[in-house]
Design an enzyme around this catalytic site. Structure first.
Site, PDB file in Angstrom:
ATOM      1  N   THR A  79      53.793   5.324  49.416  1.00  0.00           N
ATOM      2  CA  THR A  79      52.716   4.577  48.444  1.00  0.00           C
ATOM      3  C   THR A  79      53.056   3.022  48.544  1.00  0.00           C
ATOM      4  OG1 THR A  79      52.713   6.263  46.859  1.00  0.00           O
ATOM      5  CG2 THR A  79      51.776   4.392  45.937  1.00  0.00           C
ATOM      6  N   ASN A 158      48.262  16.966  53.050  1.00  0.00           N
ATOM      7  CA  ASN A 158      49.433  17.587  52.152  1.00  0.00           C
ATOM      8  C   ASN A 158      49.039  18.523  51.574  1.00  0.00           C
ATOM      9  OD1 ASN A 158      47.824  15.053  51.226  1.00  0.00           O
ATOM     10  ND2 ASN A 158      48.666  15.889  49.142  1.00  0.00           N
ATOM     11  N   GLN A 186      53.349  13.586  55.739  1.00  0.00           N
ATOM     12  CA  GLN A 186      53.385  14.836  56.006  1.00  0.00           C
ATOM     13  C   GLN A 186      53.915  15.342  57.392  1.00  0.00           C
ATOM     14  OE1 GLN A 186      53.905  17.270  53.705  1.00  0.00           O
ATOM     15  NE2 GLN A 186      53.159  15.932  51.840  1.00  0.00           N
ATOM     16  N   SER A 206      57.686   8.693  54.393  1.00  0.00           N
ATOM     17  CA  SER A 206      58.436   8.725  53.187  1.00  0.00           C
ATOM     18  C   SER A 206      59.734   9.488  53.387  1.00  0.00           C
ATOM     19  CB  SER A 206      57.652   9.165  51.831  1.00  0.00           C
ATOM     20  OG  SER A 206      58.300   9.017  50.678  1.00  0.00           O
ATOM     21  N   HIS A 208      61.527  11.411  51.230  1.00  0.00           N
ATOM     22  CA  HIS A 208      61.544  12.549  50.244  1.00  0.00           C
ATOM     23  C   HIS A 208      60.957  13.817  51.108  1.00  0.00           C
ATOM     24  CE1 HIS A 208      58.117  12.917  47.715  1.00  0.00           C
ATOM     25  NE2 HIS A 208      57.943  11.715  48.372  1.00  0.00           N
ATOM     26  N   THR A 239      67.393  -7.372  47.305  1.00  0.00           N
ATOM     27  CA  THR A 239      68.467  -6.225  47.843  1.00  0.00           C
ATOM     28  C   THR A 239      68.122  -4.883  48.346  1.00  0.00           C
ATOM     29  OG1 THR A 239      69.465  -7.212  45.702  1.00  0.00           O
ATOM     30  CG2 THR A 239      70.640  -5.778  46.928  1.00  0.00           C
ATOM     31  N   CYS A 325      50.964  15.135  43.377  1.00  0.00           N
ATOM     32  CA  CYS A 325      50.447  13.759  42.406  1.00  0.00           C
ATOM     33  C   CYS A 325      49.594  14.538  41.473  1.00  0.00           C
ATOM     34  CB  CYS A 325      49.770  12.983  43.420  1.00  0.00           C
ATOM     35  SG  CYS A 325      48.371  13.768  44.131  1.00  0.00           S
TER      36      CYS A 325
HETATM   37  N1  PLP Z   1      51.013  10.337  51.489  1.00  0.00           N
HETATM   38  C1  PLP Z   1      50.723  11.640  51.609  1.00  0.00           C
HETATM   39  C2  PLP Z   1      50.112  12.362  52.440  1.00  0.00           C
HETATM   40  C3  PLP Z   1      51.681  12.490  50.580  1.00  0.00           C
HETATM   41  O1  PLP Z   1      52.036  13.822  50.694  1.00  0.00           O
HETATM   42  C4  PLP Z   1      52.462  11.733  49.644  1.00  0.00           C
HETATM   43  C5  PLP Z   1      53.289  12.425  48.724  1.00  0.00           C
HETATM   44  O2  PLP Z   1      53.176  13.294  48.106  1.00  0.00           O
HETATM   45  C6  PLP Z   1      52.335  10.213  49.508  1.00  0.00           C
HETATM   46  C7  PLP Z   1      51.429   9.815  50.586  1.00  0.00           C
HETATM   47  C8  PLP Z   1      53.174   9.379  48.647  1.00  0.00           C
HETATM   48  O3  PLP Z   1      54.189   9.340  49.234  1.00  0.00           O
HETATM   49  P1  PLP Z   1      55.328   8.674  48.130  1.00  0.00           P
HETATM   50  O4  PLP Z   1      55.702   9.501  47.119  1.00  0.00           O
HETATM   51  O5  PLP Z   1      56.546   8.307  48.914  1.00  0.00           O
HETATM   52  O6  PLP Z   1      54.954   7.320  47.537  1.00  0.00           O
END
Ligand code: PLP
Length: 386
Positions: A79, A158, A186, A206, A208, A239, A325
């Protein structure tokens, strides 16, 4: 890690997030406890070592993507990276709004950022439709390009797992002089993405989603040259999150080494699960289409509302009614709406995401539990409505 009932059941929600790989966790721990220096404090060895660790992580991220290390800018996740990309792109046009084309199935991280820019009068939006199987028509994209400054297309969805032809879209965009933002959150490590061949203007992902910790990600961009590791420009260099960045680097290295093989293994497991579900759940609908992420299974069982099904599976099998989300909100999925799926298919949609630690036994056990939860919901609703 064994996923027993006490741990919340078999975890099949890897599109929402992934467990940190123990090999990543070990390094993260070391950079929290032992190598704790501030990478901006270069007056002593603690700072120097932290700075060197960031440099090494930068190289491993770049290697996974065949990108230039100088283009890697660490962020707090996708994000944040998307917001930086937009803030840069908005600055590339003068005196008129940025003309953005984006697919209707982008993640809210892209959609909401674009809509905010639109609300502020800084952008105009053109929406790219998808077919009922979630696929996209490159001709439609090509037709829009003459009126566009920035094209946004995700590498993989996603929810339904569809892999989008971002490399082909890039060729069209580049030929038309249009910048491109690829949300590879993804897809990274799972879908072939070679930035030396297709140097997307903005590429985000990302940690995670690839077994690194939450709160770290990257914007890879040749047009956006960050002045520090968080991409913030100004006199103060933030930082850096050294442990997170080190973890992201290792996660990327593991993806370089194991990502393709694991994707292949997951393809086999998800094919098995689809076949088993089809054999045990009457009137099962399989949503989306190939090419798709290896670990993605997206189904609907009309007559079995998805919130009731996941409630029955709680503590046994962790699957999702939609995007992470949206979880908790239980709103209608904008992706399934964009696909134009019938109401009962949308309301009974279940997203299943297999991952690195999913075994064949997990798949067989989870399939049986999911099928029986669906049957139980259908039976009680039939009785209730009789
Ligand atoms: N874009 C996609 C396709 C995602 O699946 C996600 C997270 O679910 C995001 C963006 C947002 O990622 P982050 O949680 O690292 O901000």
């Amino acid at each position: 890690m064994p996923m027993t009932e006490s741990t919340g059941g078999i975890y099949l929600d890897h599109h929402a997030t992934t467990p940190v790989d123990p090999r990543v966790a070990e390094a993260v721990m070391r950079y929290m406890v032992e190598e704790f220096g501030n990478a901006n404090s270069v007056d002593h060895v603690h700072g120097e070592r932290a700075a060197a660790a960031i440099e090494a992580a930068t190289d491993t991220v770049a290697e996974l993507l065949s990108a230039d290390s100088a283009d890697v800018c660490f962020t707090s996740g996708s994000t944040h990276a998307i917001e930086l990309a937009f803030s840069h792109a908005l600055g590339t046009v003068e005196g008129s709004p940025l003309r953005v084309a984006l697919s209707r199935v982008e993640h809210p991280a892209v959609i909401d950022t674009a809509r905010r820019a639109e609300r502020l009068g800084m952008a105009t939006l053109q929406w790219i439709d998808v077919a009922p199987d979630a696929s996209i028509d490159l001709n439609r994209i090509e037709g829009l390009l003459p009126e566009v400054d920035l094209l946004c297309l995700m590498a993989a969805n996603n929810e339904v797992g569809t892999i989008y032809p971002v490399a082909k879209a890039y060729e069209l965009a580049a030929a038309a002089g249009v910048a491109m933002l690829v949300d590879a959150t993804q897809g990274v490590g799972r879908v072939p993405l070679d930035l030396s061949e297709t140097p997307f203007d903005y590429f985000v992902f990302s940690g995670h989603k690839i077994h690194a910790p939450k709160g770290v990600g990257a914007l890879v961009s040749s047009v956006y040259r960050a002045e520090n590791n968080y991409g913030l420009s100004g006199s103060h260099a933030a930082t850096p999150n050294v442990p997170g960045i080190v973890g992201l680097g290792i996660a990327c290295r593991l993806m370089s080494q194991e990502g393709a093989t694991d994707e292949q293994r997951l393809r086999g497991l998800s094919a098995l699960m689809r076949a088993e579900l089809r054999a045990t759940v009457p009137d099962l609908v399989l949503n989306g289409s190939d090419p798709r992420l290896g670990g993605n299974i997206h189904i609907s069982a009309p007559g079995a509302p998805n919130d009731l099904v996941v409630a029955r599976l709680r503590n046994e099998v962790a699957i999702s009614t939609g995007a992470a989300c949206m979880s908790g909100a239980q709103g209608a999925s904008h992706v399934l709406q964009a696909m134009g799926l019938p109401q009962d298919v949308q309301e009974s949609a279940l997203r299943i995401g297999l991952g690195r630690h999913t075994t064949r036994e997990d798949v067989l056990h989870a399939t049986q539990r999911i099928a029986s939860a669906i049957a139980s919901v259908r039976t009680s609703l039939e009785r209730h409505n009789a």
